[in-house]
Design an enzyme around this catalytic site. Sequence first.
Site, PDB file in Angstrom:
ATOM      1  N   ASP A   2     -48.526  19.829  22.028  1.00  0.00           N
ATOM      2  CA  ASP A   2     -49.858  20.776  21.421  1.00  0.00           C
ATOM      3  C   ASP A   2     -50.271  21.848  21.483  1.00  0.00           C
ATOM      4  O   ASP A   2     -50.163  22.961  22.900  1.00  0.00           O
ATOM      5  CB  ASP A   2     -51.393  19.968  22.347  1.00  0.00           C
ATOM      6  CG  ASP A   2     -52.054  19.409  21.571  1.00  0.00           C
ATOM      7  OD1 ASP A   2     -52.034  19.267  20.478  1.00  0.00           O
ATOM      8  OD2 ASP A   2     -52.051  17.277  22.233  1.00  0.00           O
ATOM      9  N   ASN A   4     -49.877  23.938  18.742  1.00  0.00           N
ATOM     10  CA  ASN A   4     -48.054  24.763  17.782  1.00  0.00           C
ATOM     11  C   ASN A   4     -49.160  25.655  16.804  1.00  0.00           C
ATOM     12  O   ASN A   4     -49.399  26.527  16.218  1.00  0.00           O
ATOM     13  CB  ASN A   4     -47.717  24.129  17.117  1.00  0.00           C
ATOM     14  CG  ASN A   4     -46.328  23.204  17.547  1.00  0.00           C
ATOM     15  OD1 ASN A   4     -46.594  23.219  18.825  1.00  0.00           O
ATOM     16  ND2 ASN A   4     -46.319  21.446  17.462  1.00  0.00           N
ATOM     17  N   ARG A   6     -52.680  26.892  17.371  1.00  0.00           N
ATOM     18  CA  ARG A   6     -53.328  28.074  18.024  1.00  0.00           C
ATOM     19  C   ARG A   6     -52.748  28.383  18.068  1.00  0.00           C
ATOM     20  O   ARG A   6     -52.920  30.277  18.046  1.00  0.00           O
ATOM     21  CB  ARG A   6     -53.836  27.183  19.172  1.00  0.00           C
ATOM     22  CG  ARG A   6     -55.630  26.724  18.352  1.00  0.00           C
ATOM     23  CD  ARG A   6     -56.088  25.580  19.976  1.00  0.00           C
ATOM     24  NE  ARG A   6     -55.442  24.486  19.894  1.00  0.00           N
ATOM     25  CZ  ARG A   6     -55.386  24.125  21.286  1.00  0.00           C
ATOM     26  NH1 ARG A   6     -55.967  23.740  22.003  1.00  0.00           N
ATOM     27  NH2 ARG A   6     -54.993  22.607  20.987  1.00  0.00           N
ATOM     28  N   HIS A  19     -45.397  24.599  14.421  1.00  0.00           N
ATOM     29  CA  HIS A  19     -43.943  23.420  14.341  1.00  0.00           C
ATOM     30  C   HIS A  19     -43.387  23.467  14.869  1.00  0.00           C
ATOM     31  O   HIS A  19     -42.611  23.164  15.004  1.00  0.00           O
ATOM     32  CB  HIS A  19     -45.154  22.634  13.026  1.00  0.00           C
ATOM     33  CG  HIS A  19     -46.395  22.128  13.075  1.00  0.00           C
ATOM     34  ND1 HIS A  19     -46.922  21.799  14.378  1.00  0.00           N
ATOM     35  CD2 HIS A  19     -46.869  21.801  12.275  1.00  0.00           C
ATOM     36  CE1 HIS A  19     -47.806  21.397  14.400  1.00  0.00           C
ATOM     37  NE2 HIS A  19     -48.848  21.997  12.541  1.00  0.00           N
ATOM     38  N   LEU A 113     -29.230  12.810  29.059  1.00  0.00           N
ATOM     39  CA  LEU A 113     -31.249  12.492  28.954  1.00  0.00           C
ATOM     40  C   LEU A 113     -31.243  11.148  28.157  1.00  0.00           C
ATOM     41  O   LEU A 113     -30.523  11.426  26.634  1.00  0.00           O
ATOM     42  CB  LEU A 113     -31.541  13.970  29.036  1.00  0.00           C
ATOM     43  CG  LEU A 113     -33.073  13.674  28.380  1.00  0.00           C
ATOM     44  CD1 LEU A 113     -33.918  13.484  30.115  1.00  0.00           C
ATOM     45  CD2 LEU A 113     -33.571  14.985  27.412  1.00  0.00           C
ATOM     46  N   ARG A 170     -49.737  17.547  29.548  1.00  0.00           N
ATOM     47  CA  ARG A 170     -49.833  17.973  28.320  1.00  0.00           C
ATOM     48  C   ARG A 170     -50.360  18.749  27.747  1.00  0.00           C
ATOM     49  O   ARG A 170     -51.116  19.944  28.968  1.00  0.00           O
ATOM     50  CB  ARG A 170     -51.339  16.343  28.457  1.00  0.00           C
ATOM     51  CG  ARG A 170     -52.249  17.544  26.882  1.00  0.00           C
ATOM     52  CD  ARG A 170     -52.479  15.890  25.912  1.00  0.00           C
ATOM     53  NE  ARG A 170     -52.973  16.453  24.281  1.00  0.00           N
ATOM     54  CZ  ARG A 170     -53.312  16.112  23.823  1.00  0.00           C
ATOM     55  NH1 ARG A 170     -53.951  14.477  23.973  1.00  0.00           N
ATOM     56  NH2 ARG A 170     -54.022  16.417  22.380  1.00  0.00           N
ATOM     57  N   ARG A 176     -56.517  14.928  26.641  1.00  0.00           N
ATOM     58  CA  ARG A 176     -57.078  13.692  26.226  1.00  0.00           C
ATOM     59  C   ARG A 176     -56.100  12.258  26.001  1.00  0.00           C
ATOM     60  O   ARG A 176     -54.991  13.597  25.926  1.00  0.00           O
ATOM     61  CB  ARG A 176     -57.441  13.276  24.675  1.00  0.00           C
ATOM     62  CG  ARG A 176     -58.749  13.804  24.983  1.00  0.00           C
ATOM     63  CD  ARG A 176     -59.426  13.489  23.194  1.00  0.00           C
ATOM     64  NE  ARG A 176     -57.696  15.172  22.343  1.00  0.00           N
ATOM     65  CZ  ARG A 176     -58.466  15.671  22.498  1.00  0.00           C
ATOM     66  NH1 ARG A 176     -59.183  16.939  22.601  1.00  0.00           N
ATOM     67  NH2 ARG A 176     -57.750  16.909  21.447  1.00  0.00           N
TER      68      ARG A 176
HETATM   69  C1  FPP Z   1     -50.036  19.635  17.679  1.00  0.00           C
HETATM   70  O1  FPP Z   1     -50.380  20.310  17.882  1.00  0.00           O
HETATM   71  C2  FPP Z   1     -48.609  18.798  17.284  1.00  0.00           C
HETATM   72  C3  FPP Z   1     -47.628  18.321  16.294  1.00  0.00           C
HETATM   73  C4  FPP Z   1     -48.827  17.198  15.575  1.00  0.00           C
HETATM   74  C5  FPP Z   1     -46.567  18.136  16.292  1.00  0.00           C
HETATM   75  C6  FPP Z   1     -45.302  18.044  17.747  1.00  0.00           C
HETATM   76  C7  FPP Z   1     -44.503  18.223  16.258  1.00  0.00           C
HETATM   77  C8  FPP Z   1     -43.108  18.932  16.288  1.00  0.00           C
HETATM   78  C9  FPP Z   1     -43.360  19.730  17.596  1.00  0.00           C
HETATM   79  C10 FPP Z   1     -42.028  19.358  15.292  1.00  0.00           C
HETATM   80  C11 FPP Z   1     -41.113  18.498  15.956  1.00  0.00           C
HETATM   81  C12 FPP Z   1     -40.263  17.550  15.769  1.00  0.00           C
HETATM   82  C13 FPP Z   1     -39.448  17.284  15.983  1.00  0.00           C
HETATM   83  C14 FPP Z   1     -38.760  15.568  16.877  1.00  0.00           C
HETATM   84  C15 FPP Z   1     -38.045  17.956  16.063  1.00  0.00           C
HETATM   85  P1  FPP Z   1     -51.169  21.393  17.108  1.00  0.00           P
HETATM   86  O2  FPP Z   1     -50.900  20.926  15.372  1.00  0.00           O
HETATM   87  O3  FPP Z   1     -52.746  19.673  16.998  1.00  0.00           O
HETATM   88  O4  FPP Z   1     -52.100  22.299  17.437  1.00  0.00           O
HETATM   89  P2  FPP Z   1     -53.684  22.821  17.573  1.00  0.00           P
HETATM   90  O5  FPP Z   1     -54.477  22.405  18.158  1.00  0.00           O
HETATM   91  O6  FPP Z   1     -52.772  24.503  18.647  1.00  0.00           O
HETATM   92  O7  FPP Z   1     -53.828  23.533  16.146  1.00  0.00           O
END
Ligand code: FPP
Length: 232
Positions: A2, A4, A6, A19, A113, A170, A176
């Site tokens: 979580d 990405n 922000r 992301h 792993l 998390r 959550r």
């Molecule tokens: C939540 O951050 C993150 C996600 C919904 C996607 C996570 C996915 C990746 C890191 C992509 C790579 C995956 C693989 C398998 C290579 P958010 O966008 O909800 O962040 P925010 O809450 O800050 O907006």
Amino acid sequence: MDGNGRWAKKRFLTKSAGHRAGAQTLRRLANAAEKLGIKILTVYAFSTENWARPQDEVNTLMNLIHEYIQQYIDDTKKNNMRICVIGDISKLTHELQTKIRNLEDMTRQKHGLRVNIALNYGGRDDIIRACKKISANVSNDRLSVNDIDETMFAAYLDTGGMPDPDLLIRTSGEMRISNFLLWQTAYTEFYFCDKLWPDFNINDLNEAIAQYQGRNRRYGARNDIEKRDTNG
Ligand code: FPP
């Protein structure tokens, strides 16, 4: 994974860049986890609820997942990681499904792993799909209702055959479970931290593990009393 979005916003970057940075963090952390001797790492890459994000973000995430699956195909030729996907991948494009199956087949014999990537995964959906498979087996007389117990039920989940997670991390200050491994985390230890996922590093992983090692896992029992008794 979580934070990405922000992380990107703070840097005046696009969500897509956030992301992408998150995907790079995953690669680094998986390598670190392997070196630490961790056996299984399960990451939540795309939930059953994430389809409700704006279409361009969904597309970005799917493209990124595509790109990284390809990269893992190349990486795993050189390392000992086993990559598996949990979740209902039937909703993904045929091309991505084929790539995923190839990657799983290619790494099935690897003993390092195990990385489980949760894609179109929801804890509730996992439980419902397990119920449907069990019901079908009961209808076909391959299973009796009396055979259903916790061990048997767990075997029908996407994580069948794997132990429940010891530690759930998390990031980004969220507290959550967000429909992640609902059944499997019944006695998992939780670690919450404020760092945004792209900033999460090996020291943070070590800190999470150190905290975990200091926990007293009782699984609902009372081993504190046992300890007091033996210490007099
Ligand atoms: C939540 O951050 C993150 C996600 C919904 C996607 C996570 C996915 C990746 C890191 C992509 C790579 C995956 C693989 C398998 C290579 P958010 O966008 O909800 O962040 P925010 O809450 O800050 O907006």
